[in-house]
Design a protein around this motif. Structure first.
Motif, short mmCIF file in Angstrom:
data_model
loop_
_atom_site.label_atom_id
_atom_site.label_comp_id
_atom_site.label_asym_id
_atom_site.label_seq_id
_atom_site.Cartn_x
_atom_site.Cartn_y
_atom_site.Cartn_z
N SER A 1 0.83 -1.20 0.00
CA SER A 1 0.00 0.00 0.00
C SER A 1 0.86 1.25 0.00
O SER A 1 0.58 2.22 -0.72
N ALA A 2 1.91 1.24 0.81
CA ALA A 2 2.82 2.39 0.85
C ALA A 2 3.51 2.57 -0.49
O ALA A 2 3.67 3.70 -0.99
N LEU A 3 3.92 1.46 -1.11
CA LEU A 3 4.59 1.53 -2.41
C LEU A 3 3.64 2.06 -3.48
O LEU A 3 4.04 2.87 -4.34
N ALA A 4 2.39 1.62 -3.44
CA ALA A 4 1.40 2.09 -4.42
C ALA A 4 1.22 3.60 -4.30
O ALA A 4 1.09 4.31 -5.31
N GLY A 5 1.20 4.13 -3.08
CA GLY A 5 1.08 5.57 -2.91
C GLY A 5 2.31 6.31 -3.39
O GLY A 5 2.22 7.39 -3.99
N ARG A 6 3.47 5.73 -3.15
CA ARG A 6 4.72 6.39 -3.54
C ARG A 6 4.82 6.54 -5.06
O ARG A 6 5.27 7.57 -5.57
N PHE A 7 4.37 5.50 -5.78
CA PHE A 7 4.48 5.54 -7.23
C PHE A 7 3.17 5.93 -7.91
O PHE A 7 3.09 5.96 -9.13
N GLY A 8 2.14 6.21 -7.13
CA GLY A 8 0.90 6.74 -7.67
C GLY A 8 0.90 8.24 -7.52
O GLY A 8 1.64 8.95 -8.21
N ASN A 9 0.06 8.76 -6.60
CA ASN A 9 0.05 10.21 -6.46
C ASN A 9 1.20 10.74 -5.63
O ASN A 9 1.34 11.95 -5.46
N GLY A 10 2.07 9.85 -5.15
CA GLY A 10 3.27 10.34 -4.47
C GLY A 10 4.27 10.97 -5.42
O GLY A 10 5.15 11.72 -4.98
N LEU A 11 4.16 10.68 -6.73
CA LEU A 11 5.06 11.30 -7.71
C LEU A 11 4.59 12.72 -8.01
O LEU A 11 3.51 12.91 -8.55
N ARG A 12 5.41 13.69 -7.67
CA ARG A 12 5.06 15.09 -7.93
C ARG A 12 5.67 15.62 -9.22
O ARG A 12 5.27 16.67 -9.71
N SER A 13 6.65 14.92 -9.75
CA SER A 13 7.31 15.36 -10.97
C SER A 13 6.48 14.95 -12.20
O SER A 13 6.23 13.76 -12.40
N PRO A 14 6.06 15.90 -13.03
CA PRO A 14 5.33 15.52 -14.26
C PRO A 14 6.13 14.59 -15.16
O PRO A 14 5.56 13.70 -15.80
N LEU A 15 7.46 14.78 -15.20
CA LEU A 15 8.29 13.92 -16.05
C LEU A 15 8.29 12.49 -15.55
O LEU A 15 8.09 11.55 -16.33
N LEU A 16 8.49 12.31 -14.24
CA LEU A 16 8.49 10.96 -13.70
C LEU A 16 7.10 10.32 -13.85
O LEU A 16 6.99 9.12 -14.11
N GLY A 17 6.05 11.12 -13.68
CA GLY A 17 4.71 10.60 -13.87
C GLY A 17 4.47 10.13 -15.29
O GLY A 17 3.85 9.08 -15.51
N ALA A 18 4.96 10.89 -16.27
CA ALA A 18 4.81 10.50 -17.67
C ALA A 18 5.58 9.21 -17.97
O ALA A 18 5.08 8.34 -18.71
N LEU A 19 6.76 9.08 -17.39
CA LEU A 19 7.54 7.85 -17.58
C LEU A 19 6.81 6.65 -16.98
O LEU A 19 6.72 5.58 -17.60
N ARG A 20 6.29 6.83 -15.77
CA ARG A 20 5.53 5.75 -15.13
C ARG A 20 4.32 5.36 -15.99
O ARG A 20 4.07 4.17 -16.23
N ASN A 21 3.60 6.35 -16.46
CA ASN A 21 2.41 6.07 -17.26
C ASN A 21 2.76 5.32 -18.53
O ASN A 21 2.04 4.40 -18.95
N GLY A 22 3.86 5.70 -19.16
CA GLY A 22 4.27 5.03 -20.39
C GLY A 22 4.61 3.57 -20.16
O GLY A 22 4.24 2.70 -20.96
N VAL A 23 5.30 3.29 -19.07
CA VAL A 23 5.63 1.90 -18.75
C VAL A 23 4.37 1.09 -18.49
O VAL A 23 4.19 -0.02 -19.00
N LEU A 24 3.44 1.64 -17.70
CA LEU A 24 2.23 0.90 -17.33
C LEU A 24 1.32 0.68 -18.54
O LEU A 24 0.65 -0.36 -18.64
N ARG A 25 1.31 1.62 -19.47
CA ARG A 25 0.46 1.45 -20.66
C ARG A 25 0.92 0.28 -21.51
O ARG A 25 0.11 -0.31 -22.25
N ARG A 26 2.19 -0.07 -21.42
CA ARG A 26 2.71 -1.16 -22.23
C ARG A 26 2.51 -2.54 -21.60
O ARG A 26 2.79 -3.56 -22.23
N MET A 27 2.04 -2.57 -20.37
CA MET A 27 1.84 -3.85 -19.70
C MET A 27 0.57 -4.51 -20.21
O MET A 27 -0.47 -3.87 -20.33
N PRO A 28 0.62 -5.81 -20.50
CA PRO A 28 -0.59 -6.50 -20.96
C PRO A 28 -1.64 -6.57 -19.84
O PRO A 28 -1.32 -6.57 -18.65
N ALA A 29 -2.90 -6.64 -20.24
CA ALA A 29 -3.99 -6.66 -19.28
C ALA A 29 -3.88 -7.85 -18.32
O ALA A 29 -4.20 -7.75 -17.14
N ALA A 30 -3.42 -8.99 -18.83
CA ALA A 30 -3.30 -10.18 -17.98
C ALA A 30 -2.28 -9.94 -16.87
O ALA A 30 -2.44 -10.42 -15.74
#
Length: 386
Positions: free
Chosen positions: A332-361
């Motif tokens: 839970s703490a890790l999810a917060g750190r890498f969810g709305n815990g990221l304040r940098s727009p650049l780091l948020g965009a990088l995270r989003n890009g990685v997650l978008r490439r993950m398969p649904a399964a």
């Protein structure tokens, strides 16, 4: 083991009382508030909690109060999908949908499953001993074979028996919650922005639960919570802002997120067991806080039913719950750190890009540890030792 006193009349305490009665104990629930009511807005029940409530015999009464999350996922602050949520696939895998329920409805369901004589509101506990003696604020005391501390993050039971672990600290976030009317155009689940999370889930009866959390320092308060949330969501999707705008200002709850200062090495001491936030308060970013309290209740009762004496029962409970809950607290703490815990727009965009490439399964498999849990059977029958 014949008697139990449960301290705390919230979700965990009431669930524990129901479960321990199934295990064959005479149970009393003491609550310092003048009545057993739900404080808060909504709560998400994951399949692990739904199955645990079913093991407590509440499945048929629970079902009409639930609203499933059929679609949605995680989006960015522009409303663009990051992770898609397939409710049908989720339900097939875990045997129950992800569901929302009003906290007040859940508390009422649990309360009404207990005989009125087992409930003692307006009863404040002063201290508890390892031997099972509970001393009340009015100077009276009672003994029980088992005492359950389900009195929340600021637990008086934990303070009495684990004084070095009684403190809490600010979790780095401030949170807002409310109920408003539902609309058919709300398909979002969670949205992330820099230092910001906004989430919604449908509830029964045409109600929508929304929550928002922001990175913030301790003691950050706002005279107009609704206005503050709207100001932080400027430029976000219209459906997000309209949900907040349509909310009664008096319905918006605001509080800082707190966690325990030090992790407990054990949840048991003598005849006393802790559960829920009293044992393992966690950040809310997996939606598992209340779910883990319900799990605790089911496991505690199964251990009581399967062991003839309180020592063996609580040893089994601690061994079963410690590793799982500590892992979920960390997750839970890790999810917060890498969810709305990221304040940098650049780091948020990088995270989003990685997650978008993950398969649904793959995304579905990430829920296996939490959602795939199943409750043990509560089967009384062993002769009891005092």
């Amino acid at each position: 083991m014949d008697t139990a006193i449960v301290i705390g009349g919230g979700i965990g305490g009431l669930s524990a009382a129901i479960a321990l009665r199934l295990a064959g104990l005479r149970v009393t629930v003491v609550e310092r508030a003048p009545e057993f009511t739900g404080i808060g807005a909504g709560i998400t029940l994951w399949p692990n909690a739904v199955h645990a409530l079913g093991a407590l015999g509440l499945g048929d009464r629970l079902a009409p109060l639930l609203a499933p999350q059929r679609s949605g996922g995680v989006h960015d602050a522009k409303g663009r999908p990051i992770i898609r949520f397939d409710g049908a696939a989720f339900e097939r895998r875990f045997g129950s949908p992800l569901v929302g329920i009003r906290r007040a409805d859940l508390i009422a369901l649990l309360r009404d499953a207990l005989p009125p004589g087992a409930l003692r509101p307006g009863t404040e506990v002063e201290t508890v001993s390892r031997e099972g003696r509970v001393t009340f604020r009015d100077g009276t005391s009672e003994h029980a074979d088992l005492v359950v501390g389900a009195d929340g993050i600021h637990s008086r039971v934990r303070a009495a028996l684990w004084p070095a672990h009684s403190g809490t600290v600010h979790g780095g976030f401030t949170a807002f919650r409310a109920l408003t009317h539902d609309r058919p155009d709300v398909g979002l689940g969670i949205c992330w922005g820099p230092g910001t999370e906004f989430g919604t889930i449908p509830l029964a009866g045409g109600v929508r639960y929304w929550f928002a959390s922001f990175v913030a320092g301790e003691g950050t308060h706002h005279t107009d919570p609704k206005g503050y949330v709207l100001s932080r969501l400027a430029g976000w999707p219209a459906v997000v802002r309209s949900l907040v705008a349509d909310t009664d200002p008096d319905a918006v709850l605001h509080h800082d997120l707190r966690v325990q200062r030090r992790r407990l090495p054990t949840y048991v001491a003598g005849r006393v067991a802790l559960l829920g936030d009293a044992a393992h308060a966690m950040k809310p970013f997996l939606g598992q806080g209340g779910c883990q309290a319900i799990e605790d209740a089911a496991v505690l009762a199964a251990c009581v039913a399967g062991n003839a004496d309180v020592g063996s029962a609580l040893t089994a409970y601690d061994a079963a719950r410690g590793p799982r809950t500590r892992a979920i607290v960390r997750a839970s703490a890790l999810a917060g750190r890498f969810g709305n815990g990221l304040r940098s727009p650049l780091l948020g965009a990088l995270r989003n890009g990685v997650l978008r490439r993950m398969p649904a399964a793959f995304a579905l498999r990430q829920n296996e540890f939490a959602a795939g849990w199943r409750p043990p059977a509560i089967t009384p029958g062993l002769p009891r030792k005092p």
